[in-house]
Design an enzyme around this catalytic site. Structure first.
Site, PDB file in Angstrom:
ATOM      1  N   SER A  42       5.619  -1.134   2.907  1.00 52.39           N
ATOM      2  CA  SER A  42       4.270  -0.640   3.124  1.00 52.39           C
ATOM      3  C   SER A  42       3.597  -1.192   4.391  1.00 52.39           C
ATOM      4  O   SER A  42       2.485  -0.778   4.738  1.00 52.39           O
ATOM      5  CB  SER A  42       3.382  -0.993   1.920  1.00 52.39           C
ATOM      6  N   SER A  70       8.464  -4.802   1.692  1.00 52.72           N
ATOM      7  CA  SER A  70       7.490  -4.247   2.627  1.00 52.72           C
ATOM      8  C   SER A  70       7.340  -4.989   3.941  1.00 52.72           C
ATOM      9  O   SER A  70       6.619  -4.524   4.829  1.00 52.72           O
ATOM     10  CB  SER A  70       6.118  -4.143   1.953  1.00 52.72           C
ATOM     11  N   LYS A 113      -2.934  -6.581   7.945  1.00 55.81           N
ATOM     12  CA  LYS A 113      -2.557  -5.427   7.138  1.00 55.81           C
ATOM     13  C   LYS A 113      -3.715  -5.048   6.215  1.00 55.81           C
ATOM     14  O   LYS A 113      -4.429  -5.915   5.697  1.00 55.81           O
ATOM     15  CB  LYS A 113      -1.311  -5.769   6.315  1.00 55.81           C
TER      16      LYS A 113
END
Length: 480
Positions: free
Chosen positions: A156, A180, A78
């Site tokens: 996210s 997230s 990520k």
């Protein structure tokens, strides 16, 4: 698409690693297949925003590739706080993207991913600073949900979830400071485990007393369990350390969870909007659990009804964003301005500047009091809490767009959508989203199970039982 790319597209990481261990494929062949899938599917989804393909090919071909449990399996990091030596990191921010600073060291977790034998092929999209439950940063543009391109993949960690749901890689790194991991898992039909605070170090640079934890999104419970085994444990200087598991987490997959007492929360605890599909999802899950022999009854911690809870969370959240921006400035050698930060986040940072040290201390004290009150519910005899993961099916991406005239609008919209996940970041408890439901239009809806602090073992046993009884890994979106 080549035959190997197609054959391994929906194969989980455990099976892909087994192919390498048996000598049926090489790491280089597995990675080449993943690169082929990324090149084919990513243009329409924008899940992978940094492509490290030559680096991945070099890693896969290296005879010194570690003999870990996932040797040769392709993986994605990520784009948020996961420093990887020799590569760039933008944290979803335009200024950091343009600067292109090269990281000089790995985070501890990244070093553990490498030791597990994973081959990192790039970075996935994240909202700027991970602040929203959607993934559409100005820096990189929106990631689209593979099940419905007009809808959010969640956030996210939406880039990670879209990449896994589309079959680019079998699992991918994700992090969770307010939902997230769990939110994009729900939106994209995946498994998303938020570990206990202190289960996996976030060192060496991040403070483990914050809200965020890291692991992955995956398609199978066993992949999540095995990766947790590979990377769990404290790092140097950690002060929050979860109790060590009694046995490997992978041993919990297929183990009898016993007869559990599970509380059902099928309303919004503060009386706000909860979509009928999410109510249907959680009630259907309750029926599944009863069918498996568990006791499910209405019941949930009353502290979740505290109307001041969002304010407590946002005080801590705003302070953490302000600290993140200060760190960005140190990286760039200058102070960041409103031109460098998205309006929604700048509004939060400006709010943080108005807070005093006493305001922050009061919010922290309130959160610790909430943490004790929430955890007490499990101490009083409950094993798990069953809730919706999100308050509605994946909304359109347009509902989260930055609006300079109303900069806080995306954050308010995110709070409505992500109503059920932040409490467990404040309490530090483990929680998992499982893909047990679909809307009439086929959109995924997850359900959330939360356990007592440190009891990932209970979650993994029950999640594996549900996966066996109601398999989901054969459900795939229709994409190129």
């Amino acid at each position: 698409m080549s035959s190997l790319a197609e054959e391994t597209r929906w194969m989980d990481a455990t099976d892909q690693a087994a192919l390498v261990a048996r000598g049926e494929v090489t790491p280089s062949e597995l990675v080449a297949a993943a690169i082929e899938r990324i090149e084919r599917s990513n243009p329409s989804l924008n899940a992978v925003v940094m492509e490290w393909f030559e680096h991945a090919r070099s890693m896969a071909a290296d005879p010194a590739l570690p003999e870990g449990p996932f040797r040769g399996v392709p993986f994605l990091l990520k784009d948020l706080y996961t420093s990887f030596a020799g590569q760039t990191l933008s944290n979803g921010n335009v200024a950091l993207k343009e600067a292109g600073k090269i990281d000089v060291a790995d985070t501890t977790l990244v070093s553990r991913f490498k030791a597990a034998g994973l081959v990192v092929a790039g970075r996935t999209n994240s909202s700027e600073m991970g602040s929203l439950p959607t993934t559409q940063p100005v820096a990189w543009g929106p990631t689209r949900n593979p099940w419905a391109p007009q809808c959010t993949p969640g956030g996210s960690s939406g880039g990670a979830a879209a990449a896994v749901a589309a079959g680019m890689v079998p699992f991918a790194n994700a992090s969770d400071g307010g939902g997230s991991i769990r939110i994009p898992a729900s939106c994209c039909g995946l498994v998303g485990l938020k570990p206990s605070q202190g289960r996996i170090t976030v060192g060496p640079a991040r403070a483990e007393v914050g809200l965020g934890v890291e692991l992955c999104v995956s398609r199978t419970v066993r992949d999540t369990a095995a990766l947790l085994d590979a990377v769990c444990g404290p790092g140097v200087g950690d002060t929050v350390i979860a109790p060590a598991p009694q046995r490997p987490y992978i041993a919990e997959v297929g183990a009898d969870p016993g007869r559990l007492r599970i509380g059902l929360l099928d309303v919004h605890p503060r009386g706000d909007f909860l979509h009928r599909d999410c109510v249907a999802a959680v009630r259907a899950a309750a029926s599944m659990l009863e069918g498996l022999g568990h006791v499910v009854e209405p019941g949930w911690p009353t502290c979740l009804a505290d109307t001041a809870l969002p304010q407590k969370f946002m005080t801590l959240w705003a302070t953490q964003l302000a600290m993140a921006v200060r760190g960005f400035g140190e990286t760039l050698g200058r102070r960041l301005t409103a031109h460098d930060i998205e309006p929604v986040n700048w509004a939060v940072i400006e709010r943080a500047k108005e807070l005093t040290a006493v305001d922050y201390a009061a919010a922290q004290a309130a959160v610790w009091a909430f943490r004790r009150a929430l955890q007490q519910w499990w101490a009083d005899g409950w094993d798990l809490l069953l809730t919706p993961t999100v308050a509605e099916p994946p909304p359109p991406l347009t509902e989260f767009e930055n609006n300079p005239d109303h900069p806080s609008a995306p954050m308010r919209r995110g709070g409505q959508f992500a109503a059920f996940t932040p409490p467990f970041n404040m309490s530090g408890q483990p929680a998992i989203s499982l893909p047990l439901h679909r809307t009439a239009d086929g959109l995924p809806i997850g359900i959330q199970l939360a356990a007592a602090y440190g009891r990932e073992d209970v979650l993994i046993r029950l999640a594996a039982q549900l996966e066996s009884a109601h398999p989901w890994s054969s459900d795939h979106p229709t994409i190129p």
